[in-house]
Design a protein around this motif. Sequence first.
Motif, PDB file in Angstrom:
ATOM      1  N   VAL A  20     -33.528  24.973  60.310  1.00 45.76           N
ATOM      2  CA  VAL A  20     -33.768  26.004  59.301  1.00 45.76           C
ATOM      3  C   VAL A  20     -33.995  25.375  57.935  1.00 45.76           C
ATOM      4  O   VAL A  20     -34.870  25.798  57.175  1.00 45.76           O
ATOM      5  CB  VAL A  20     -32.586  26.993  59.255  1.00 45.76           C
ATOM      6  CG1 VAL A  20     -32.756  27.974  58.100  1.00 45.76           C
ATOM      7  CG2 VAL A  20     -32.482  27.746  60.569  1.00 45.76           C
ATOM      8  N   LEU A  21     -33.202  24.346  57.602  1.00 48.99           N
ATOM      9  CA  LEU A  21     -33.372  23.672  56.311  1.00 48.99           C
ATOM     10  C   LEU A  21     -34.767  23.079  56.192  1.00 48.99           C
ATOM     11  O   LEU A  21     -35.373  23.092  55.114  1.00 48.99           O
ATOM     12  CB  LEU A  21     -32.324  22.563  56.163  1.00 48.99           C
ATOM     13  CG  LEU A  21     -30.876  23.008  55.966  1.00 48.99           C
ATOM     14  CD1 LEU A  21     -29.960  21.800  55.915  1.00 48.99           C
ATOM     15  CD2 LEU A  21     -30.733  23.843  54.698  1.00 48.99           C
ATOM     16  N   ILE A  72     -25.451  31.696  56.486  1.00 50.00           N
ATOM     17  CA  ILE A  72     -26.198  31.994  57.716  1.00 50.00           C
ATOM     18  C   ILE A  72     -27.262  30.932  57.973  1.00 50.00           C
ATOM     19  O   ILE A  72     -27.437  30.469  59.104  1.00 50.00           O
ATOM     20  CB  ILE A  72     -26.839  33.391  57.613  1.00 50.00           C
ATOM     21  CG1 ILE A  72     -25.743  34.469  57.602  1.00 50.00           C
ATOM     22  CG2 ILE A  72     -27.799  33.630  58.782  1.00 50.00           C
ATOM     23  CD1 ILE A  72     -26.250  35.858  57.340  1.00 50.00           C
ATOM     24  N   SER A  73     -27.970  30.523  56.906  1.00 52.23           N
ATOM     25  CA  SER A  73     -28.997  29.489  57.081  1.00 52.23           C
ATOM     26  C   SER A  73     -28.377  28.157  57.470  1.00 52.23           C
ATOM     27  O   SER A  73     -28.955  27.389  58.248  1.00 52.23           O
ATOM     28  CB  SER A  73     -29.821  29.341  55.796  1.00 52.23           C
ATOM     29  OG  SER A  73     -29.022  28.852  54.740  1.00 52.23           O
ATOM     30  N   ALA A  74     -27.180  27.868  56.938  1.00 52.02           N
ATOM     31  CA  ALA A  74     -26.506  26.602  57.257  1.00 52.02           C
ATOM     32  C   ALA A  74     -26.036  26.549  58.699  1.00 52.02           C
ATOM     33  O   ALA A  74     -25.949  25.478  59.300  1.00 52.02           O
ATOM     34  CB  ALA A  74     -25.328  26.385  56.307  1.00 52.02           C
ATOM     35  N   CYS A  86     -25.839  36.205  48.053  1.00 54.04           N
ATOM     36  CA  CYS A  86     -26.540  34.925  48.160  1.00 54.04           C
ATOM     37  C   CYS A  86     -25.712  33.907  48.939  1.00 54.04           C
ATOM     38  O   CYS A  86     -26.258  33.124  49.736  1.00 54.04           O
ATOM     39  CB  CYS A  86     -26.853  34.374  46.767  1.00 54.04           C
ATOM     40  SG  CYS A  86     -28.085  35.333  45.859  1.00 54.04           S
ATOM     41  N   ILE A 117     -37.241  25.947  55.493  1.00 49.07           N
ATOM     42  CA  ILE A 117     -37.079  26.419  54.112  1.00 49.07           C
ATOM     43  C   ILE A 117     -37.646  25.404  53.131  1.00 49.07           C
ATOM     44  O   ILE A 117     -38.310  25.761  52.152  1.00 49.07           O
ATOM     45  CB  ILE A 117     -35.586  26.680  53.812  1.00 49.07           C
ATOM     46  CG1 ILE A 117     -35.082  27.851  54.658  1.00 49.07           C
ATOM     47  CG2 ILE A 117     -35.373  26.968  52.331  1.00 49.07           C
ATOM     48  CD1 ILE A 117     -33.592  28.106  54.528  1.00 49.07           C
ATOM     49  N   SER A 118     -37.403  24.117  53.394  1.00 49.53           N
ATOM     50  CA  SER A 118     -37.890  23.068  52.493  1.00 49.53           C
ATOM     51  C   SER A 118     -39.407  22.989  52.490  1.00 49.53           C
ATOM     52  O   SER A 118     -40.021  22.734  51.449  1.00 49.53           O
ATOM     53  CB  SER A 118     -37.295  21.712  52.895  1.00 49.53           C
ATOM     54  OG  SER A 118     -35.898  21.711  52.737  1.00 49.53           O
ATOM     55  N   VAL A 149     -26.010  34.607  52.653  1.00 49.34           N
ATOM     56  CA  VAL A 149     -27.338  34.210  53.139  1.00 49.34           C
ATOM     57  C   VAL A 149     -27.403  32.698  53.334  1.00 49.34           C
ATOM     58  O   VAL A 149     -27.940  32.195  54.330  1.00 49.34           O
ATOM     59  CB  VAL A 149     -28.439  34.669  52.154  1.00 49.34           C
ATOM     60  CG1 VAL A 149     -29.792  34.064  52.532  1.00 49.34           C
ATOM     61  CG2 VAL A 149     -28.526  36.185  52.123  1.00 49.34           C
ATOM     62  N   MET A 150     -26.828  31.946  52.395  1.00 51.56           N
ATOM     63  CA  MET A 150     -26.809  30.489  52.493  1.00 51.56           C
ATOM     64  C   MET A 150     -25.963  30.025  53.676  1.00 51.56           C
ATOM     65  O   MET A 150     -26.303  29.057  54.362  1.00 51.56           O
ATOM     66  CB  MET A 150     -26.281  29.897  51.184  1.00 51.56           C
ATOM     67  CG  MET A 150     -27.230  30.090  50.010  1.00 51.56           C
ATOM     68  SD  MET A 150     -26.443  29.794  48.398  1.00 51.56           S
ATOM     69  CE  MET A 150     -26.004  28.075  48.556  1.00 51.56           C
ATOM     70  N   TYR A 183     -27.557  27.387  61.301  1.00 50.94           N
ATOM     71  CA  TYR A 183     -28.624  26.922  62.188  1.00 50.94           C
ATOM     72  C   TYR A 183     -29.073  25.500  61.898  1.00 50.94           C
ATOM     73  O   TYR A 183     -29.978  24.979  62.525  1.00 50.94           O
ATOM     74  CB  TYR A 183     -29.809  27.887  62.125  1.00 50.94           C
ATOM     75  CG  TYR A 183     -29.466  29.255  62.685  1.00 50.94           C
ATOM     76  CD1 TYR A 183     -29.519  29.497  64.049  1.00 50.94           C
ATOM     77  CD2 TYR A 183     -29.042  30.281  61.842  1.00 50.94           C
ATOM     78  CE1 TYR A 183     -29.179  30.745  64.561  1.00 50.94           C
ATOM     79  CE2 TYR A 183     -28.711  31.531  62.353  1.00 50.94           C
ATOM     80  CZ  TYR A 183     -28.779  31.759  63.709  1.00 50.94           C
ATOM     81  OH  TYR A 183     -28.436  32.980  64.214  1.00 50.94           O
TER      82      TYR A 183
END
Length: 323
Positions: free
Chosen positions: A145-146, A137-139, A131, A149-150, A134-135, A141
């Motif tokens: 990306v946030l 990798i999302s950060a 996890c 996701i939101s 994964v967090m 971008y």
Amino acid sequence: MKAVKEHQSWFSLGIIWAGAVISIPSLLVGNALIAGMGLSKVLLVTLAGYSVIVLLMILQGIQSTDLGRPTVQVAGQVFGKTGSRTILSIILAIACLGWFGIQANVCGAALADLLAKTGVNMPVPLASLICGFVMVISAVYGVKVLRVISYIAVPLLVGISIFGLIEALTGDSLQIIQHYKPEGAMSFTDGLAITLGSFALGAVIAGTIGTVLAVVGILNYFTPIMSILSAMIPPVAGVMIASYWVLGRGDKRCWHEVEGVNVLGVVSWLLGAVIASTPVVLSLFPSLPQVPNQPLIGIVISFVVYYAGYRLSAQKSVILEGK
């Protein structure tokens, strides 16, 4: 070439902040409070804590908007150009490490529990590690990306929260809540410290180390981490509010960035942070004398010290110029 868009819409930023506020670790704050308080006291602590948080966000947000600069640059007046980047970087690093680790640990525990229901056994540390990456990798971008996701997560979290609220306030659940007796005993100020400490940030810089903290079980230290964050971060706002809103009367023309380090600002913040952190540190050593936790004392001390110090230095300058 198309001009680069300098500003985000209020809705896109609002949906990101909504995702931060109603995230699962934020719900964990409620779980920590209810373990030591009755429902009415929890609601009062939550209202008081987040009222303070919103007030600080409004004041800091207006200042950054007036000046068109991020917080690190805005703090260049009270801490100095070098001091602001050093102090805020350290504070944000500590906050990010702790909060990132907690989020990864919560996510890992949930993932391990979900897989267990399907017959797959995965250790919580391994799930937390997955996890965490994964967090990270999302950060990498960033806001784009946030935002995506939101847009997905916020409606789901709102729906789950509403469903849980309905279930809790109907049928036998309501009677159970009304007669609930907490297992422990938590004071109002301790609860306020946890609520204020929940206001922390995550960043990709803290990702790798934060993931390691999640693997070793940082979630077990949730309450002291929140209390320490509530002691370190608010004094920064205390110094900045004293400078911009009181001494500068909210006039952006009075703001200017100071080269090097502004000793007065650094000392004011440090005094507030150390005094506010003392009860938390002492609580880790039960054999030592204990001091009541006062989560707002740090912001008050930093505010007063900076204001008084600035007035005294200004008065001394006037006297020297008159000679």
